[in-house]
Structures are given as C-alpha cells and as structure tokens.
Scaffold this active site. Structure first.
Site, short mmCIF file in Angstrom:
data_model
loop_
_atom_site.label_atom_id
_atom_site.label_comp_id
_atom_site.label_asym_id
_atom_site.label_seq_id
_atom_site.Cartn_x
_atom_site.Cartn_y
_atom_site.Cartn_z
N ASP A 398 0.85 -1.18 0.00
CA ASP A 398 0.00 0.00 0.00
C ASP A 398 0.90 1.24 0.00
O ASP A 398 2.12 1.13 0.09
CB ASP A 398 -0.96 0.00 1.20
CG ASP A 398 -0.25 0.15 2.54
OD1 ASP A 398 0.99 0.02 2.58
OD2 ASP A 398 -0.92 0.39 3.56
N ASP A 666 -1.74 -2.74 6.19
CA ASP A 666 -2.10 -2.66 7.61
C ASP A 666 -3.56 -2.32 7.84
O ASP A 666 -3.99 -2.18 8.98
CB ASP A 666 -1.23 -1.61 8.32
CG ASP A 666 -1.42 -0.22 7.72
OD1 ASP A 666 -2.13 -0.08 6.71
OD2 ASP A 666 -0.83 0.75 8.27
N ASN A 734 24.08 -44.05 -3.50
CA ASN A 734 24.24 -45.28 -2.72
C ASN A 734 23.31 -46.38 -3.22
O ASN A 734 23.71 -47.54 -3.38
CB ASN A 734 23.95 -45.00 -1.24
CG ASN A 734 25.02 -44.13 -0.60
OD1 ASN A 734 26.13 -44.01 -1.13
ND2 ASN A 734 24.70 -43.53 0.53
#
Length: 828
Positions: A398, A666, A734
């Site tokens: 804003d 806010d 592995n």
C-alpha cells in the site's frame, strides 16, 4: 428518596412494549441483518443501503429510528439491545489448542513420508531404524512448534497493548420511566442527567451515543450528530493518504456510496483531530469491518510457494521410490531366491532414498532465519514465511504510511501565479497561529513548517484584534491582526472556491488588479494543476481595514484580495527510494496497490523512483476478465482507487502467472490481499484483522527491513537447498551402487541397518549447514523449490558418486577376495 424497583421494572417493560425498542430495530433492518448474516450473500448491499439511509436522515429522525436519545441509552436499554444483536465484536480466527498447533507443525509431506517408512521399519523388525527416523520427525516438529508458539505469543502481546475502550453517554435508569409515574418526579433531576463513562468497545450497542476526540479509534459504524474540526484517517478502510474532514449535516440523497458520506465514520478508522458526538448505527459483524473480516476468516488460504515446493520435492522422492524399490525387490528376489530378505532390502532402499534429517534441517534453518529477523524487529508468525521471503519476486504494497510518512506537511506556498512566496507563508502562519480553539491538521502543518526565527519575527510584529471562526457553510476562517495602530489586516484562508467567492482583486507583482474572468480562469487552472499533482490546496486572501473597528463578522469577509495558495501533501519517506532500488536490484518488482487517488499515487511513485507510465484504476479492473487482469498485472506497477476485492484479485492474478507474491498492508482493506498472498506482511499498528491474516509482523513500517528479510530468506533457502541436493543425490548414488552390485553379487552388498546407519552418519555431518554462508550469486535473485532441478542433480551426481562405490566393490572382490556367500560379512 429511594426508587421503587418494581415500579421501575413495570414502567420500563411497558416502555419497551409500547415504544417498540425491538420494533424500532426491526424497522431499521438491524435484526433482519443479524438473522440473515450467516446465509444471505446480499448482506453487503443491505448493509450499505442501511448506512446510506442513516447518512441522508436528519439526526433527530435517526435517533427515533434507533429508539435512542441525544443523552444516550440507559444501562437497561443497552442491555436489551445487546441481548438481541450481540457483542460489538466479530468472529476472529480461533486460537488453536496446543495439540492442534502441534498437529499442523507435523502435517507436511516430509513428516508423513518419514512416518510411513518408520512404521513399516518397525513392523519388519527394524526397530532401530524406526526409532532413528521417528526421532528426526519429532525433533523437526518440536522445533517448529516452539518457534511458532513464541512468535504467536509476541503477536498476542501486541494486541494487548491496544486500547479497547470508548467514551459513551449513559442516562440514569430513572429516565426509562414514563413521565406520568410518580417515581420519575421524585427522583432528583441532577441524577437524571447523562454521564460519560469509559466502556469496553465490545459492550457498545446500536443506539449508543459516543464521544470521539483526537487519537480515538472509531469503535463501530456511526453517524455524526455534531462535529468540530473533525478529521478522520480512513486509510485503513479506503487507502486515502490524507485525513478526511467530517461534518454532522445530513448528506444529499444523490450520494450513492456511504463511504463518501461526510457524516458517517466507520469501525477501524481513527480520529486525527477535532471532536464529535455520534450515534452508533452498526456494531460487530454488521459493520463494514465485520463483513470484510467474516469473509476473510472463512476463506481457506491457498498453498504458498513453500508448501507447493515441498509437495513437489516429496513427490519427486516418492517417484524415485516407486521406480527403484520394485526394481531392487525383483532383482534380489530372482537372483538370491530369498524373497523375505529381498523385501527387507527393498524397504531399506526406500528408507535410504529419503533424506531422514531433511525435516529437522529445514525446520532448524527456518528457525535460525526467524531468530535473525526477530533481531531486526520482525515477528515471524509462520516459519514457512522465511523461505517465501526469499522466493518472493513481486512485492505489492500500500502507499499510505509505507511509501509515505502518513503525515500532512506544507509542500508549497506560492503567489497567485505559482511562484514561491514568503509573504503568503507569513499570512498563512498568522492565520493559523492566532485562531482560537482546536487547530486542525493543516494548521499544524503550517505552524511546523515555519522556522523558529521567522515565527518570532512574525508574531512580534502583529497583534491579534479579532477573528471570524470557521464554519461548514463558509468553509473558511479569518483572523484580524494589527501591525500599526492606524491599520488592521484581515487574513482569510479556506477552500479555493469559497475564498474566490469573496475576492474582488488579485495581488500580482505589478500590484493589485481586479479579479477578471481571465484572471479567474488562470487561478482555477493553476489550482487544478496543483490538484492533479495530488496536492490539497488552500487559498489565502487579505484586506486592509482602518483601525476604528474592533469587532468583526462574516460581513467583513468581502472585497478581499487573493494573495496566493498553500498546498499540502503526505510526502514520501526518505528511506523509500533506496529501499525500492535495493529490492529491484535483488530481483523483487515492487507494485503499489492503494485505494487512494490515482493522481496522488502517481506523484508519490514518481518521487520514489517507481516507473509510472500508466495507473490502472479500480473501475477499469472491474471490467476486466481474469485473463485480461493477469496480462495487465504484468505491464502495470501502480494501481489506484482499489477496493479490497480488487487488491485480492490482483494478488491472485500475479500468483496465477507463476509469481511468488508478498503483500504489505495494515488496513481493513488490505486483509483479503494479505491472506491471498504467498507471504502476508503487516505492522504492529495494523488493525487486528490485518495482523491475523499476516505471516510476518513488522515492528517498524520500513521497506528497508523487507530488503533484509528477502536476503535472509534467500540465505535460508540456499542452505536448505544445499542439504536437499547433497543428501538426495548421495542417497540415490548409494542406492544406485547397491542396485548394480545386486545384479552381479551372490549376496546383498550391504545389510539394511548398514545402509540406514551410513545415511544417518552422512546426514549428521551436515547439521552445521543452517549456519553456513551462501554464495552471492544465490542471493542475487529469488530462490524457490524446483523439483526438476533437484531431480536432474540427483540423476547426474548420484551415478557419478557411484563410480567410487563400484571401485570399492572391485577392491573387495578381487583384492580381499570377499566374493562368496561365506565371506559376505567381510564385504559388507
């Protein structure tokens, strides 16, 4: 004399039935709204219609409709209304029980995958493996739970710091009695007068009369009954940068939008200056605030960038398992002939492919980022927000209070033709300095603008004689001062058109000339240009009088000389431009989403270095399809005159285009967008609904803090990615090595526990990764999960590492002769 309570109760009951307190509320639509609020999708329209009716009604008519009095309700009346409409509060996001929060901390794909593997390990007699994997899951879950609990407690403390009372007028209970009852006249008159009390906001009801003054938050949707120099900041509701002046007079029925009515104030806005008396129209979930809050809190949040990324990586590992595990099972079953042993080995392959400590490493890394941000005065409510910070490539913000100072300052003081004029500043200062009563925001800005020495010089030279106060019809005020004993100077300032209506001449560099049509057109063009720049313009005029008069009135405001103008603005913060530059340098595109005027917004954006070729306004967005809006969001960076729904649509449109979107806001009008964004950012002074919708709360409303958060988010993600790539590729290598060996060896190359222990030893060696440094190139651009990139890394580096395993296998077979089932333990 004691009041007979039974007589009072009987009289009050008759008052409610006879005068229809419930009937009055039904007549005005309140009970209907309450009954339909859960199901009627047209509630916002009904609510706005109700507010509009309140705005165009006279004060006395509205009081009758609300069955109230200018001196307020009594406690019994208020209690009756409260029993019907409920408390003045809306349903907030329910605080989770600790066990529910713990479940949410556990509930993610990594945890579920590892838990499944641990369970299978336990039921296949691999208790050690099950314990180790379970411990990793528990550790990661507990770390997240503890960190988020601390942050949420800090957010709750912020709420507790906010004042939650309002000043309400209450009449004494005796006023409920009908005037014909003997007890009413026996009750002392002075005890029947209204009194002011501080009441918790939750206790306020429709019909209450409240007193508002500077610094107060408006506790409900109200209609003004009287107002003096009242300026209200509606930035939380509408995004307007400058406070709006409010009046008590009824509005014209031509005004359609209640938000634009000058006699209505809304819950969540706040009084900047002045004072007022108002009647409460709507409370709780029936207010504009409540409707928005209810809608937001009942809407599920879409998965964020972090959650989508974790899901993709989890499914990547699952796909590898679905390919490798059956392959290993079939090869070992057919070549060795022991299907039970082959099943156990296939299970160990599934475990071996999974980075067992991934959950703990990810959580520890995020927690470290949250701790770092807390030192920067940032509360991280949800740990995932740290990584979303680093992935963010679009920040929507804003304007008011974020890019700007959220404060009115005097921007310009010019003569009639736009040239800077110190004389106009002196006149404006004298007018603001010498007026009595409460000074509004514009007067305060003038007084603060003038430097101390100039103030002393001006105030010493002039002595106040009289003043003509401001009123809402004239929209101007005058002070009369004297510099010499034989002369008085009347200085008038106010709205441009109101000042022009009492001016006969204009002051020019060549002298005073008549205010001709040509000059009037020049004046209007200049003031229009100033308005186009987003400035609020006030005109200043003056007239010299003889000193034989000591009392002045409205009639003396005539034949004035227009001297010039003073113009006001909410200026950008000094830190805004470097912060935007830093964000853009790091690959974050800043977009401004505001409910304010497009001209004001464009000027502020230009001042802070944001490219503003064209401003897209809410009315244009309203006509766009979702696809058209997505295209427009790519080409526009500034959006103005937006509603909360517009802001939410823009955020969702950007996310639909593949952007990771942050939103900083806010206000009430920001809450929907905060919830829709990948990362919602609010501030400690925000309204409660905005803080609840946010993932991060800033204790300082500064874009510079965001830039630091972005870098910490990228650092955090960089370290998570290191572990994920190293561990997943090593594990795959592995498994690939073991798969190759299984084809040629007459026994298993490694036992299941050995495979698990090797993985864990490798993982434990990486516990320091959360604290590792990150290369600069990883910090330069937004980072996000990319399962395809991780998969390619596994496929390339996994088999590459298998070369060393195959060499080791050859050494064991040919050099150490561990090449028979009898010598397999040596090989293993």
């Amino acid at each position: 004399m004691n009041l007979n309570i039974s007589i009072f109760k009987e009289a009050f009951s008759g008052f409610v039935q006879t005068h229809g307190l419930v009937r009055h509320f039904r007549r005005f639509g309140l009970s209907d709204l309450v009954e339909r609020s859960e199901s009627n999708k047209e509630l916002p329209t009904a609510l706005l219609d109700k507010l509009r009716d309140a705005g165009i009604s006279s004060g006395d008519d509205l009081l009758k409709v609300l069955a109230t009095h200018r001196d307020g309700l009594t406690e019994l009346q208020a209690g009756a209304v409260r029993a019907q409409v409920g408390l003045n509060e809306f349903e907030q996001e329910k605080k989770l029980h600790w066990w529910a929060h713990l479940w949410l901390c556990y509930k993610n794909p990594f945890s579920i995958l590892l838990t499944a593997l641990a369970t299978i390990s336990y039921f296949t007699d691999d208790a050690q493996g099950a314990v180790v994997i379970g411990a990793m899951v528990a550790l990661g879950t507990v770390i997240r739970f503890v960190q988020e609990t601390r942050s949420n407690k800090a957010a709750e403390k912020l709420k507790a710091m906010v004042s939650n009372t309002a000043t309400v007028l209450r009449r004494h209970a005796a006023d409920d009695l009908l005037a014909t009852t003997r007890a009413y006249f026996e009750f002392p008159k002075e005890k029947r007068q209204a009194r002011r009390i501080e009441l918790p906001i939750a206790q306020i009801v429709p019909g209450d009369i409240i007193h508002l003054s500077a610094g107060d938050m408006v506790p409900a949707d109200v209609r003004l009954l009287s107002a003096k120099d009242l300026f209200v900041s509606q930035a939380a509701m509408t995004g307007e940068s400058l406070p709006v002046e409010k009046f008590a007079e009824p509005c014209s029925d031509q005004v359609v939008n209640p938000i634009e009515m000058g006699n209505l104030c809304f819950m969540g806005t706040n009084v900047v200056s002045g004072s007022a008396l108002a009647v409460v129209v709507n409370t709780g979930k029936n207010t504009c605030f409540g409707v928005i809050a209810q809608r937001i809190l009942t809407t599920d949040r879409a998965p964020t960038s972090f959650q989508r990324g974790v899901n993709e990586v989890s499914w990547l590992l699952i796909r590898f398992m679905l390919v490798m595990v059956p392959f290993v099972l079939l090869i070992n079953g057919f070549t060795k002939g022991n299907w039970w042993e082959a099943s156990l080995f296939a299970l160990s392959i599934a475990v071996g492919l999974t980075p067992e400590m991934l959950l703990m490493i990810v959580t520890a890394t995020l927690a470290r980022g949250a701790i770092f941000m807390s030192r920067k005065k940032v509360i991280v409510k949800r740990l995932d927000a740290i990584q979303n910070f680093g992935a963010m490539n679009v920040l929507c913000t804003d304007k008011t209070g974020t890019l700007t100072q959220d404060k009115i300052v005097l921007e310009r003081h010019t003569d009639v033709f736009g040239t800077v004029s110190s004389e106009v500043l002196d006149y404006a200062y004298l007018n603001s300095y010498h007026q009595t009563g409460l000074k509004n925001l514009l007067d305060v800005a003038v007084l603060e603008h003038v430097e101390l020495q100039r103030k002393l010089n001006v105030t010493r030279q002039f002595q106040k004689i009289d003043e003509v106060p401001f009123d809402f019809q004239r929209r101007r005020m005058s002070v009369i001062v004297s510099e010499r004993e034989d002369q008085h100077l009347l200085i008038c300032k106010g709205a441009v058109e109101e000042i022009l209506s009492v001016c006969a001449t204009v002051k020019t560099p060549e002298g005073t000339v008549p205010l001709s049509e040509q000059k009037l057109a020049q004046v209007r063009q200049l003031t229009s240009d100033l308005n186009e720049e987003g400035l609020r313009v006030v005109a200043v005029a003056a007239k010299e009088n003889s000193a034989d008069k000591h009392t002045y009135g409205i009639a003396d405001e005539s034949a004035l000389t227009l001297v010039g103008y003073i113009a006001f603005l909410d200026p950008p913060k000094e830190s805004t431009e470097p912060a935007i530059e830093a964000l853009q340098r790091h690959g974050v595109r800043v977009k401004v989403l505001t409910g304010d005027n497009d001209k004001v917004t464009a000027k502020v954006c230009r001042d802070v270095g944001l490219e503003c070729k064209q401003v897209l306004v809410g009315a244009e967005i309203e006509r766009m399809t979702d696809d058209e809006l997505q295209q427009a969001c790519e080409t526009h960076d500034v959006f103005a005159r937006l509603t909360p729904a517009h802001k939410e649509r823009i955020v969702l449109a950007l996310r639909a285009r593949g952007h990771v979107v942050g939103f900083l806001g806010d206000g009430i009008n920001d809450a929907a967008a905060l919830r829709a964004a990948d990362i919602g950012i609010s501030v400690d002074t925000a309204v409660d609904i905005a803080k609840e919708a946010a993932d991060i709360i800033l204790l300082e409303k500064s874009l510079m803090v965001l830039e630091q958060g972005v870098m910490e988010g990228r650092r955090t993600f960089g370290n998570m990615l290191k572990y994920t790539k190293m561990s997943a590729s090593s594990n795959f290598g592995n498994v690939f090595s073991v798969l190759l060996a299984s084809i040629f060896l007459p026994f298993l190359p490694m036992l299941p526990p050995q495979l698990l222990v090797q993985n864990l030893l490798y993982d434990f060696s990486q516990v320091a990764i959360p604290f590792d440094n990150v290369d600069e190139e990883l910090l330069a651009q937004p980072q996000r999960w990319n399962s395809g990139d991780i998969g390619r890394f596994m496929l390339y580096f996994g088999p590459l590492s298998s070369i060393f395993d195959v060499v080791t296998f050859g050494l064991m077979w040919f050099v150490f002769h561990a090449n028979t089932p009898e010598t397999q333990s040596l090989f293993q």
